[in-house]
Write an enzyme that holds these catalytic residues in place. Sequence first.
Site, PDB file in Angstrom:
ATOM      1  N   ALA A   1       0.885  -1.338   0.244  1.00  0.00           N
ATOM      2  CA  ALA A   1       0.112   0.150   0.294  1.00  0.00           C
ATOM      3  C   ALA A   1       0.374   1.381   0.305  1.00  0.00           C
ATOM      4  CB  ALA A   1      -1.303   0.003   1.517  1.00  0.00           C
TER       5      ALA A   1
ATOM      6  N   ASN B   1     -33.091  27.783  17.897  1.00  0.00           N
ATOM      7  CA  ASN B   1     -32.773  27.721  18.937  1.00  0.00           C
ATOM      8  C   ASN B   1     -31.460  28.107  18.921  1.00  0.00           C
ATOM      9  OD1 ASN B   1     -32.299  26.985  16.668  1.00  0.00           O
ATOM     10  ND2 ASN B   1     -30.954  24.890  16.892  1.00  0.00           N
ATOM     11  N   TYR B   2     -30.794  29.327  18.481  1.00  0.00           N
ATOM     12  CA  TYR B   2     -29.516  29.358  18.523  1.00  0.00           C
ATOM     13  C   TYR B   2     -29.526  31.223  18.064  1.00  0.00           C
ATOM     14  CZ  TYR B   2     -24.281  30.393  16.321  1.00  0.00           C
ATOM     15  OH  TYR B   2     -23.485  30.680  15.827  1.00  0.00           O
TER      16      TYR B   2
ATOM     17  N   GLY C   1       1.879   2.863  -2.692  1.00  0.00           N
ATOM     18  CA  GLY C   1       2.239   3.316  -4.426  1.00  0.00           C
ATOM     19  C   GLY C   1       1.619   4.942  -4.229  1.00  0.00           C
TER      20      GLY C   1
ATOM     21  N   ALA D   1     -51.552  30.090  16.861  1.00  0.00           N
ATOM     22  CA  ALA D   1     -50.831  30.047  15.841  1.00  0.00           C
ATOM     23  C   ALA D   1     -50.251  31.460  15.678  1.00  0.00           C
ATOM     24  CB  ALA D   1     -51.993  29.865  14.828  1.00  0.00           C
TER      25      ALA D   1
ATOM     26  N   ASN E   1      -5.542   1.683 -10.667  1.00  0.00           N
ATOM     27  CA  ASN E   1      -5.248   2.710 -11.073  1.00  0.00           C
ATOM     28  C   ASN E   1      -5.657   4.133 -11.375  1.00  0.00           C
ATOM     29  OD1 ASN E   1      -2.454   1.010 -10.182  1.00  0.00           O
ATOM     30  ND2 ASN E   1      -3.559  -0.657 -12.490  1.00  0.00           N
TER      31      ASN E   1
ATOM     32  N   GLY F   1       9.904  -0.935  -6.482  1.00  0.00           N
ATOM     33  CA  GLY F   1       9.001  -2.062  -7.171  1.00  0.00           C
ATOM     34  C   GLY F   1       8.149  -2.718  -6.000  1.00  0.00           C
TER      35      GLY F   1
ATOM     36  N   ARG G   1      -2.015   7.973 -11.535  1.00  0.00           N
ATOM     37  CA  ARG G   1      -2.551   8.132 -12.497  1.00  0.00           C
ATOM     38  C   ARG G   1      -4.046   8.157 -12.272  1.00  0.00           C
ATOM     39  NH1 ARG G   1      -1.962   3.221 -15.700  1.00  0.00           N
ATOM     40  NH2 ARG G   1      -0.469   1.972 -13.790  1.00  0.00           N
TER      41      ARG G   1
END
Length: 457
Positions: A10, A386-387, A12, A423, A228, A78, A16
């Site tokens: 792992a 809430n904020y 590399g 409401a 790849n 390699g 590409r």
Amino acid sequence: MDERYAIILAAGKGTRMKSKLYKVLHPVCGKPMVEHIMNRVEEVNPKDVITVVGHGADEVKAQLGTRSEYALQAEQLGTGHAVMQAADFLKEKKGTTLVISGDTPLLTSETLDQLFEYHQAKGASATILTAQADDPNGYGRILRDHVGIVDKIVEQKDATPEEARVKEINTGTYCFDNELLFETLEKLTTDNAQGEYYLTDIIEILKENEQIVAAYQTDDFEESIGVNDRMALAQANEIMRKRINQQHMRNGVSFIDPKTTYIDEGVKIGAETLIEPGVALKGKTTIGENCAITQNSQITDSVIEDQVTVKSSTIEKSVVHSQADVGPYAHLRPQAEVNQKVHIGNFVEIKNAVIGEKTKVGHLTYVGDATLGKEINVGCGTVFVNYDGKNKHHTTVGDYSFIGSGVNLVGPVNIASNSCLAAGSTITDDVYENDMAIARARQVNKEGYAKRLPFLQ
């Protein structure tokens, strides 16, 4: 049975891929490729796992954690050179070592187990996992002698025109006698087109030393696909997605169009559940039995219990209990909990809130940082404010309360059970049990004033 070991390559970068993300960390069906490999390797029960890292070493280690030991390939010279880096961990040990690339996420544990068993049955020093490819371009070729015994592996760039026509390819996965592997690695040279230490050259060296080299051919070429570039990544996603969906169908899940349904590996779905087109189920998600997940819903890291309907909605890191329904076009943000038989309607957003049993939040409403009791009616256009620009504030609404349309509940505030909010009210103070709260100015009509407004002229 011999001890089993595994080396995952792992290191590399994956040039590409044209990406800042290192190749083996690119996801396939929700998990990085290297994690798929680790999962499959663990399923064949190796005593030790060594992951050879290089580019992105810290990120790969963070992904796999303590599931592996790590060897650093500081300079990429390699595949043979990569395996050499594991010598400090494995060199003196007896047993069989699997060498596998971190960019082959489609390999199955069944195939790896069969490779180990074939290797041992043949008494081989090395066994190559091979496949037949209609288009072998880009792969190393398996060259056999006149009686079918493996002679050597030739890389694409070193192949003659005749060798390049061979369709049996090297998948890049091997089993080796561990002690012979590290003895033979010391004999590798860089006398090749790439100027690298090819792991494949070990096969020829072993043959010259009259060692048995075997090849186990998988029936499924798709397993061998190495990722790849972006095209191969898309192909791998497509193949794995098909596998995942087929397994769910075998388990009793119905898909309207599996080709347009996107389910990550590890997602669990109960029998008799219906999945419609365009659905994406991601991460650590569990769907119960007898559910309906309708078109274009996206559910991530969430639990959906039995007999739930999710209509074209988004759910993240939340829980929906049995017999509830969500949507259409609702959004459950993290830490939302929707209890039994709750109705969450269209264009409703829930965040860090608990919605009690049989409560109805019908439409065009935001519920954030709140606890709602059972059997509450929440009117259209309600906002839990809430904020305050700096801090989040919690609101509690008791059982059997009624919230009229267009109400703003400005937290922190407590609304007792059996109360009513008129409401259009903006509620800033606590409301007590059996009370009705009205918080709106009286209407005033300005006679004839509309004629003075320029936009009505």
